[in-house]
Structure formats: structure tokens, C-alpha cells
Design a protein around this motif. Structure first.
Motif: not given
Length: 290
Positions: A222-233, A266-273
Motif C-alpha cells: 500500500p505504501v509505494a513512495p514515488s521517486s522524488p521529483q525535483s521542481l524549480p523553485l 546552490g540549487s534552484s530546485e527542491r525535491h518533492i516526495t
């Protein structure tokens, strides 16, 4: 007590052009004179959504200015006597409120038609990938404005039930589900969705999903995490929304847990899990993409 009203209208490119005006002058004037907030959805699709928010008076002022502007353009193009051209507005209204608008055996909508002289049609089908319907109102501006007032009165009296998936023109759930297939394998081994969950997604989306035919599948963990996606800020900002309103809506509607990682140096993205059952992950991804 001041009530805030939000009205969404579906418009063609040509109507949008007319409302925006040269260098945005028309929409700026409507905003200033009505004191309503008016936003027009981005995108290159032929249809766009105009959202009008404010006090009920401000919203009606904006609607009447829009109706008169559309009439002016129609009259101009037909060379007809200005001021007597029927205009059509398409309102987008959560399906759960359309019942009250139609009324028992159609009594309410008949009353609105008769008292305003406008034509009102509630679409039988949901707008694609949403839980909203189009309500088409046509007539000369004065009658349309009366009609919109009455429709708004009904909507304010009967708030939407359950979660509303807003209509986004030009967005197809099928393509999003196919691109968000971490939750299940599409090669025909088996999908991680129970038939009940597939049915639920179909109801939410108004679509027959491509993997519904795969039948009774062995349940996945039942708990299947999606691979973290990175999105621009700058996109993270729109997903979180004002005071976190958007992200909490996405969490509530999808039932998934959504974690937004901190910004790394120094990164312009953040991970979403996203974690949850496959169907809630897919729904969360769909809502984020939307």
C-alpha cells in the motif's frame, strides 16, 4: 458580513483577447472599476478560464463589464444596432452545486429562465478531468447579469459537497496517468490499482483508464513512495499556494503524503516526495501537474 464570491468562466481565445484588450488595458480597467480580482489561465489552448473573485457586488460589476464588452465586439463585427446582440457566458460550476441550480424537477432553473428572460443550460456531462460542469447563459447583457446574480445566489446558499477537481482546459488525465506510472506497471503484467480504485479514478476523471481492463490484480504494497521529483523553485511556490492553501488541498484530495524537501545550497530546485497508495500518488501527481 462581506461574502467573497469566486466565479469561473470558460472563454475562447477571441473572447479572451477582447477582455484583455490592447496591452491589457481593458482587463486593467475592469479590475479597477469593479475592484474584483480577475485572473486568466495561462496556456496556449483555444479555451481559457477567467476567474473573478471579490465581494458579490464587485463580481457582478466585473461580469456586467465583461458582458457589455463582448456585446460591443459582437455588435461591431455584425454591424448590427449596438446594444441588442445576445451574448453567451459559460460559467464553470462544481457538479455538486448544479443539482440545487436545476432544482426539483427543473423548477429552479425554470424560475431563473422565466424571471430573467435569459437562456440557461446546464451541461449533462462533466468537463474533462474535473468534477465541474459548464453552465451556459445567453441573452442580452442586462438579462445575463440578472441571471448570473440568481445563479450566484443559489451557489452561495448551497456550498459544494466533497472535493472539487477544477477544470483545466487542455489537460488530459490519460496522458498524465501514463506519465506518472511509478505506481503500476503498464506492460500488462498487472496494475497496482484495485478495480474499486480504478472505478474511483474514472469517476473523478470522467475517463476510462487504459489499464482498467487488467482486471483483478494482486494488491501492491500500500505504501509505494514515488521517486522524488525535483521542481524549480518558482513552481514550488505555485504548488504550495498562499499560506500553504494549494498544497493542503492537493493532500486532502489525493490522500497522499507530500513532502517538500528543503532547498539545498546552490540549487534552484527542491525535491518533492509523494507517498501513499498508488492511486493517491497518481492523483497527487495529476493535481501537481495540473
Amino acid at each position: 458580513l462581506s461574502i467573497t464570491l469566486t466565479l469561473r468562466m470558460l472563454m475562447h481565445g477571441k473572447e479572451i483577447g477582447s477582455i484583455i484588450g490592447k496591452k491589457g488595458e481593458t482587463v486593467k480597467r475592469i479590475r479597477e472599476q469593479s475592484s474584483a480580482r480577475i485572473t486568466i489561465s495561462e496556456g496556449s489552448c483555444p479555451e481559457r478560464i477567467t476567474t473573478i473573485t471579490g465581494s458579490t457586488d464587485a463580481v457582478f460589476r466585473a461580469v456586467s463589464m465583461i458582458a457589455f464588452k463582448l456585446e460591443e465586439d459582437l455588435a461591431g463585427s455584425d454591424g448590427a444596432a449596438a446594444g441588442r446582440v445576445p451574448v453567451t457566458l459559460r460559467l464553470v460550476i462544481p457538479a455538486s452545486q448544479c443539482g440545487s441550480l436545476i432544482g426539483k424537477a427543473g423548477a429552479k432553473i425554470r424560475e431563473i429562465r422565466e424571471s430573467t428572460g435569459a437562456q440557461v443550460q446546464v451541461a449533462g456531462d462533466l468537463l474533462p478531468n474535473s468534477t465541474e460542469r459548464a453552465v451556459t447563459v445567453s441573452g442580452v447583457p442586462d438579462t445575463i447579469i440578472q441571471c448570473v446574480r440568481q445563479i450566484c445566489a443559489v451557489i452561495l446558499e448551497s456550498p459544494p459537497k466533497g472535493a472539487t477537481i477544477p477544470y483545466h482546459p487542455g489537460l488530459s488525465l490519460g496522458t498524465i496517468l501514463l506519465s506518472a506510472n511509478q505506481g503500476f506497471s503498464m506492460q500488462g503484467q498487472y496494475s497496482g490499482l484495485s478495480p474499486a480504485e480504478v472505478t474511483k479514478l474514472q469517476q473523478l476523471s470522467g475517463h476510462t483508464l487504459p489499464f482498467a481492463s487488467l482486471g483483478h490484480a494482486p494488491p501492491m504494497v500500500p505504501v509505494a513512495p514515488s521517486s522524488p521529483q525535483s521542481l524549480p523553485l518558482q513552481l514550488i511556490g505555485c504548488i504550495i499556494g498562499r499560506h500553504g492553501s494549494k498544497i493542503s488541498e492537493i493532500r486532502q484530495m489525493s490522500g497522499a503524503h507530500i513532502k517538500i524537501g528543503n532547498q539545498t545550497e546552490g540549487s534552484s530546485e527542491r525535491h518533492i516526495t509523494i507517498t501513499g497508495s498508488p492511486v493517491s500518488i497518481t492523483l497527487a501527481q495529476y493535481l501537481i501537474t495540473a
